[in-house]
Design a protein around this motif. Structure first.
Motif, short mmCIF file in Angstrom:
data_model
loop_
_atom_site.label_atom_id
_atom_site.label_comp_id
_atom_site.label_asym_id
_atom_site.label_seq_id
_atom_site.Cartn_x
_atom_site.Cartn_y
_atom_site.Cartn_z
N SER A 38 0.85 -1.20 0.00
CA SER A 38 0.00 0.00 0.00
C SER A 38 0.88 1.25 0.00
O SER A 38 2.10 1.18 0.23
N ARG A 74 -5.30 9.69 0.69
CA ARG A 74 -6.01 8.41 0.79
C ARG A 74 -5.02 7.25 0.63
O ARG A 74 -3.97 7.42 0.02
N TYR A 102 -4.00 3.59 -0.96
CA TYR A 102 -4.29 2.70 -2.10
C TYR A 102 -3.20 1.62 -2.20
O TYR A 102 -2.27 1.61 -1.40
N ASP A 124 -5.81 0.17 -8.95
CA ASP A 124 -7.22 -0.11 -9.27
C ASP A 124 -8.10 0.56 -8.24
O ASP A 124 -8.03 0.23 -7.05
N ALA A 164 -11.76 1.37 -6.64
CA ALA A 164 -13.18 0.99 -6.54
C ALA A 164 -13.98 2.29 -6.50
O ALA A 164 -13.80 3.11 -5.60
N GLY A 210 -16.77 9.80 -2.19
CA GLY A 210 -15.66 10.47 -1.52
C GLY A 210 -14.80 11.17 -2.56
O GLY A 210 -14.92 10.90 -3.77
N PRO A 211 -13.89 12.04 -2.14
CA PRO A 211 -13.06 12.79 -3.09
C PRO A 211 -12.17 11.90 -3.96
O PRO A 211 -11.96 12.21 -5.13
N ALA A 212 -11.67 10.78 -3.40
CA ALA A 212 -10.80 9.92 -4.21
C ALA A 212 -11.60 9.20 -5.28
O ALA A 212 -11.17 9.11 -6.44
N SER A 213 -12.78 8.71 -4.90
CA SER A 213 -13.62 8.03 -5.88
C SER A 213 -14.02 8.99 -7.00
O SER A 213 -13.97 8.65 -8.19
N TRP A 254 -11.77 0.43 4.70
CA TRP A 254 -12.69 1.56 4.79
C TRP A 254 -13.77 1.17 5.80
O TRP A 254 -13.88 -0.01 6.15
N ARG A 255 -14.49 2.17 6.27
CA ARG A 255 -15.58 1.85 7.20
C ARG A 255 -16.85 2.55 6.75
O ARG A 255 -16.83 3.75 6.47
N ARG A 256 -17.92 1.77 6.68
CA ARG A 256 -19.20 2.32 6.22
C ARG A 256 -19.56 3.57 7.01
O ARG A 256 -19.53 3.57 8.24
N GLY A 257 -19.88 4.67 6.30
CA GLY A 257 -20.33 5.90 6.96
C GLY A 257 -19.20 6.77 7.50
O GLY A 257 -19.47 7.80 8.11
N SER A 311 -15.34 8.64 6.61
CA SER A 311 -14.32 8.94 5.59
C SER A 311 -12.94 8.57 6.13
O SER A 311 -12.76 8.38 7.33
C1 LIG Z 1 -3.98 -0.15 3.14
C2 LIG Z 1 -5.16 0.24 2.26
C3 LIG Z 1 -5.14 -0.06 0.90
C4 LIG Z 1 -6.24 0.28 0.09
N1 LIG Z 1 -6.20 -0.03 -1.25
C5 LIG Z 1 -7.25 0.31 -2.04
C6 LIG Z 1 -7.21 0.04 -3.45
O1 LIG Z 1 -6.23 -0.42 -4.01
N2 LIG Z 1 -8.33 0.36 -4.17
C7 LIG Z 1 -9.44 0.93 -3.59
O2 LIG Z 1 -10.42 1.20 -4.29
N3 LIG Z 1 -9.47 1.22 -2.28
C8 LIG Z 1 -8.41 0.94 -1.50
N4 LIG Z 1 -8.44 1.23 -0.17
C9 LIG Z 1 -9.67 1.82 0.39
C10 LIG Z 1 -9.79 3.32 0.14
O3 LIG Z 1 -8.68 3.99 0.74
C11 LIG Z 1 -11.10 3.82 0.80
O4 LIG Z 1 -12.21 3.24 0.14
C12 LIG Z 1 -11.23 5.32 0.83
O5 LIG Z 1 -12.18 5.64 1.82
C13 LIG Z 1 -11.69 5.93 -0.49
O6 LIG Z 1 -11.66 7.34 -0.34
P1 LIG Z 1 -12.83 8.28 -0.84
O7 LIG Z 1 -12.26 9.67 -0.84
O8 LIG Z 1 -13.39 7.77 -2.13
O9 LIG Z 1 -13.96 8.14 0.27
P2 LIG Z 1 -13.96 8.77 1.77
O10 LIG Z 1 -13.99 10.26 1.70
O11 LIG Z 1 -12.83 8.17 2.55
O12 LIG Z 1 -15.34 8.24 2.33
C14 LIG Z 1 -16.58 8.87 1.98
C15 LIG Z 1 -17.73 7.91 2.27
O13 LIG Z 1 -17.64 6.82 1.35
C16 LIG Z 1 -17.62 5.57 2.06
N5 LIG Z 1 -16.75 4.65 1.30
C17 LIG Z 1 -15.40 4.63 1.22
N6 LIG Z 1 -15.00 3.64 0.39
C18 LIG Z 1 -16.14 3.02 -0.04
C19 LIG Z 1 -16.38 1.94 -0.93
N7 LIG Z 1 -15.40 1.28 -1.56
N8 LIG Z 1 -17.68 1.58 -1.14
C20 LIG Z 1 -18.71 2.24 -0.54
N9 LIG Z 1 -18.53 3.28 0.30
C21 LIG Z 1 -17.26 3.67 0.54
C22 LIG Z 1 -17.12 5.91 3.45
O14 LIG Z 1 -17.60 4.97 4.39
C23 LIG Z 1 -17.68 7.29 3.67
O15 LIG Z 1 -19.00 7.21 4.15
C24 LIG Z 1 -7.35 0.92 0.66
C25 LIG Z 1 -7.34 1.26 2.03
C26 LIG Z 1 -6.26 0.91 2.83
C27 LIG Z 1 -6.29 1.28 4.29
#
Ligand SMILES: Cc1cc2nc3c(=O)[nH]c(=O)nc-3n(C[C@H](O)[C@H](O)[C@H](O)COP(=O)(O)OP(=O)(O)OC[C@H]3O[C@@H](n4cnc5c(N)ncnc54)[C@H](O)[C@@H]3O)c2cc1C
Length: 300
Positions: free
Chosen positions: A59, A98, A100, A115, A117, A131-134, A281-284, A286
């Motif tokens: 990661s 974030r 990844y 990759d 999600a 979320g901002p990364a998505s 990640w944890r539901r609900g 960031s």
């Molecule tokens: C060690 C490590 C490695 C990771 N590797 C990857 C990777 O390779 N690819 C990848 O896609 N993710 C990966 N993740 C997970 C990713 O960091 C989280 O999903 C992160 O929260 C995405 O950021 P965001 O800005 O999109 O959402 P955030 O701003 O963090 O969250 C906003 C909201 O979206 C929700 N949320 C976050 N992720 C999801 C999801 N997948 N489905 C539904 N709801 C979600 C949260 O619960 C929150 O309510 C990894 C996490 C860790 C700790």
């Protein structure tokens, strides 16, 4: 002194963070949709010559710009002071941070695949749930600039998958966010390893090709839409597991991972020291909120 996988860095280099990691400027080279949920973004650029992925579930920290910014804003990229300096910047200006996984790394040219999600970015998703990364990943295009805080040495602490030598078989469980890490683990394992893997994805079209060997048994589970529940726990509860000493690696939504670990330790009797688990990640919640919670717990 050199270490395994060292790429042009001395361990006492002041540019290193925690002795093993470094900031790398990179840009999007290309994007490819893998399915309804996952999109592969390939990053490139000359600085990536110094990045040394350890493979498996390697990661890293990804810094992204806010909409309207040309590049992620990071104040100080050398040594250990970066986190405080980054935190001191206004939240809506400092780079989005974030976690990844490096799904693959290549040389000549230097590239890494990540990759993502996607969540909350589809036409039917309620507004404001992404979320901002998505959101960034859904709109990423060649030339977009990012910064990676990643390994300068292949032998680094951000690789979690480390089965002890006496392991007879490997149990893997992941959702779509940990599928890239699980793929990296399967790439790394010898073909004769006994593997039982369960992977949960939102759509049947998210199922992808993974390394295939007679002793790799991979079960895909498609989440029922809407109910938020995970089919992983039920699948593991009813699974016919091999005999011998296992090593388990679990990653995905934090509540699901906790339930899986509890089941393996309490019901199946797996030694807790042989279960590597990580809430990705944890539901609900960031990632900022998760980081703040972890910091508060560490300083309490
Ligand atoms: C060690 C490590 C490695 C990771 N590797 C990857 C990777 O390779 N690819 C990848 O896609 N993710 C990966 N993740 C997970 C990713 O960091 C989280 O999903 C992160 O929260 C995405 O950021 P965001 O800005 O999109 O959402 P955030 O701003 O963090 O969250 C906003 C909201 O979206 C929700 N949320 C976050 N992720 C999801 C999801 N997948 N489905 C539904 N709801 C979600 C949260 O619960 C929150 O309510 C990894 C996490 C860790 C700790």
């Amino acid at each position: 002194m050199t270490r395994e996988g060292e790429v042009g860095a001395a361990p006492d280099d002041p540019g290193l963070v925690s002795g093993q990691f470094r900031f790398f400027d990179a840009q999007v080279v290309r994007t490819r949709r893998l399915g309804p949920t996952l999109t592969r973004i390939t990053f490139g650029g000359p600085p990536l010559a110094g990045l040394a992925s350890g493979g498996r579930d390697q990661s890293f920290s990804l810094f992204l710009p806010h909409p309207g910014q040309e590049a992620p804003l990071l104040p100080d990229r050398t040594g250990e002071g970066w986190y405080r300096a980054w935190q001191a910047l206004p939240e809506d200006e400092r780079a989005v941070l974030r976690s990844y996984t490096i799904r693959a790394q290549r040389r000549n040219p230097d590239e890494v695949d990540v990759d993502f999600a996607l969540h909350g970015t589809g036409p039917d998703d309620p507004p404001g749930t992404a979320g901002p990364a998505s959101r960034w990943a859904a709109g990423a295009a060649p030339g977009d600039r990012v910064v990676l805080l990643g390994p300068a040495f292949a032998d680094n602490r951000s690789v979690g998958f480390r089965p002890p030598a006496d392991t007879d078989w490997v149990l893997l469980a992941a959702d779509e966010t940990a599928l890239p890490a699980l793929g990296g683990i399967l790439d790394h394992l010898p073909a004769d390893t006994v593997v039982r893997a369960w992977i949960e994805v939102p759509h049947p079209q998210d199922i992808q090709a993974l390394p295939s060997h007679p002793d790799f048994r991979i079960t895909w589970l498609v989440r029922r839409s809407g109910d938020g529940g995970s089919p992983l726990a039920e699948a593991l509860r009813t699974a016919d597991l091999p005999g011998g000493t296992p090593y388990a690696w679990l990653a995905g939504e934090a509540g699901t991972v906790r339930a899986l670990r509890r089941h393996l330790v309490r019901e199946v009797g797996v030694d807790r020291a042989r279960v590597e688990f990580s809430g990705y990640w944890r539901r609900g919640t960031s990632e900022e909120q998760l980081r703040a919670e972890a910091l508060a717990a560490a300083t309490a």
